[in-house]
Write a protein that holds these residues in place. Structure first.
Motif, PDB file in Angstrom:
ATOM      1  N   ASN A   9       0.841  -1.184   0.000  1.00  0.00           N
ATOM      2  CA  ASN A   9       0.000   0.000   0.000  1.00  0.00           C
ATOM      3  C   ASN A   9       0.881   1.240   0.000  1.00  0.00           C
ATOM      4  OD1 ASN A   9      -1.682   2.163   0.667  1.00  0.00           O
ATOM      5  ND2 ASN A   9      -3.034   0.867   1.844  1.00  0.00           N
ATOM      6  N   ASP A  10       0.619   2.126  -0.967  1.00  0.00           N
ATOM      7  CA  ASP A  10       1.284   3.421  -1.021  1.00  0.00           C
ATOM      8  C   ASP A  10       0.340   4.440  -0.393  1.00  0.00           C
ATOM      9  OD1 ASP A  10       2.834   5.609  -1.549  1.00  0.00           O
ATOM     10  OD2 ASP A  10       2.722   5.456  -3.737  1.00  0.00           O
ATOM     11  N   VAL A  11       0.642   4.877   0.816  1.00  0.00           N
ATOM     12  CA  VAL A  11      -0.246   5.740   1.572  1.00  0.00           C
ATOM     13  C   VAL A  11      -0.410   7.103   0.898  1.00  0.00           C
ATOM     14  CG1 VAL A  11      -0.629   6.788   3.839  1.00  0.00           C
ATOM     15  CG2 VAL A  11       0.426   4.559   3.682  1.00  0.00           C
ATOM     16  N   VAL A  38      10.967  -4.209   6.749  1.00  0.00           N
ATOM     17  CA  VAL A  38      11.783  -5.061   5.889  1.00  0.00           C
ATOM     18  C   VAL A  38      12.244  -4.250   4.681  1.00  0.00           C
ATOM     19  CG1 VAL A  38      10.677  -7.196   6.607  1.00  0.00           C
ATOM     20  CG2 VAL A  38       9.783  -5.969   4.655  1.00  0.00           C
ATOM     21  N   ASP A  39      13.264  -4.747   4.031  1.00  0.00           N
ATOM     22  CA  ASP A  39      13.797  -4.103   2.842  1.00  0.00           C
ATOM     23  C   ASP A  39      12.866  -4.378   1.663  1.00  0.00           C
ATOM     24  OD1 ASP A  39      15.549  -2.622   1.338  1.00  0.00           O
ATOM     25  OD2 ASP A  39      16.880  -4.307   0.922  1.00  0.00           O
ATOM     26  N   GLY A  47      15.595  -0.081  -2.505  1.00  0.00           N
ATOM     27  CA  GLY A  47      15.700   1.246  -1.908  1.00  0.00           C
ATOM     28  C   GLY A  47      14.530   1.620  -1.024  1.00  0.00           C
ATOM     29  N   TYR A  48      13.445   0.874  -1.070  1.00  0.00           N
ATOM     30  CA  TYR A  48      12.267   1.168  -0.266  1.00  0.00           C
ATOM     31  C   TYR A  48      12.313   0.388   1.049  1.00  0.00           C
ATOM     32  CZ  TYR A  48       9.799   3.666  -3.966  1.00  0.00           C
ATOM     33  OH  TYR A  48       9.427   4.579  -4.909  1.00  0.00           O
ATOM     34  N   SER A 113       7.053   2.636   4.044  1.00  0.00           N
ATOM     35  CA  SER A 113       7.455   3.550   5.107  1.00  0.00           C
ATOM     36  C   SER A 113       8.718   4.330   4.763  1.00  0.00           C
ATOM     37  CB  SER A 113       7.660   2.790   6.421  1.00  0.00           C
ATOM     38  OG  SER A 113       8.598   1.763   6.258  1.00  0.00           O
ATOM     39  N   GLY A 114       9.489   3.870   3.798  1.00  0.00           N
ATOM     40  CA  GLY A 114      10.688   4.572   3.361  1.00  0.00           C
ATOM     41  C   GLY A 114      10.736   4.603   1.844  1.00  0.00           C
TER      42      GLY A 114
END
Length: 131
Positions: A9-11, A38-39, A47-48, A113-114
């Motif tokens: 999910n992309d918030v 997690v990576d 990268g996320y 989250s990142g």
């Protein structure tokens, strides 16, 4: 071999993407818990950073964050995750699964989250167009 369906999910955009995770990437997710970060390389998002927010097993039994382990267990629930009470104050014993990803888990829900260097639609959107 273990195989999962990951729902990412992309918030920011409100979009969700579904990916199949298998092989050594799926094996490395076993033992992770709800709330773990997690990576993104496990689901083709280098990268996320992804936060595990839930999941379910082959029978659709939901995972619950406050129940330790990966086994199924019937617990008494009021209006909360795993049971939507039709009346106020109603309680019911429902089957839920613990907060740890196991080989019985089939779906894993994740939240971005990142953020990485490339947009999510560029990385995951191309795979959806081919299907």
């Amino acid at each position: 071999m273990v195989e999962f369906k990951a729902v990412i999910n992309d918030v920011k955009t409100g979009k969700s993407y579904q990916m199949d995770v298998s092989g050594h990437h799926a094996n490395s997710l076993i033992g992770k818990k709800i709330g773990d970060v997690v990576d993104g390389i496990f689901v083709s998002l280098p990268g996320y950073k992804l936060t595990i927010s839930g999941g379910s097993d082959k029978d659709g039994v939901p995972m619950r964050s406050d129940l330790p382990g990966g086994k199924r267990k019937p617990i008494l629930l009021s209006d909360s995750s795993g049971f939507n009470a039709p009346d106020k104050g109603m309680r019911r014993r429902k089957m839920v699964r613990g907060n740890t990803i196991s080989t019985d888990t089939t779906q894993i829900n994740m939240i971005i989250s990142g953020i990485g260097s490339k947009p999510v639609e560029e990385l995951l959107g191309q795979k959806e167009e081919k299907q």
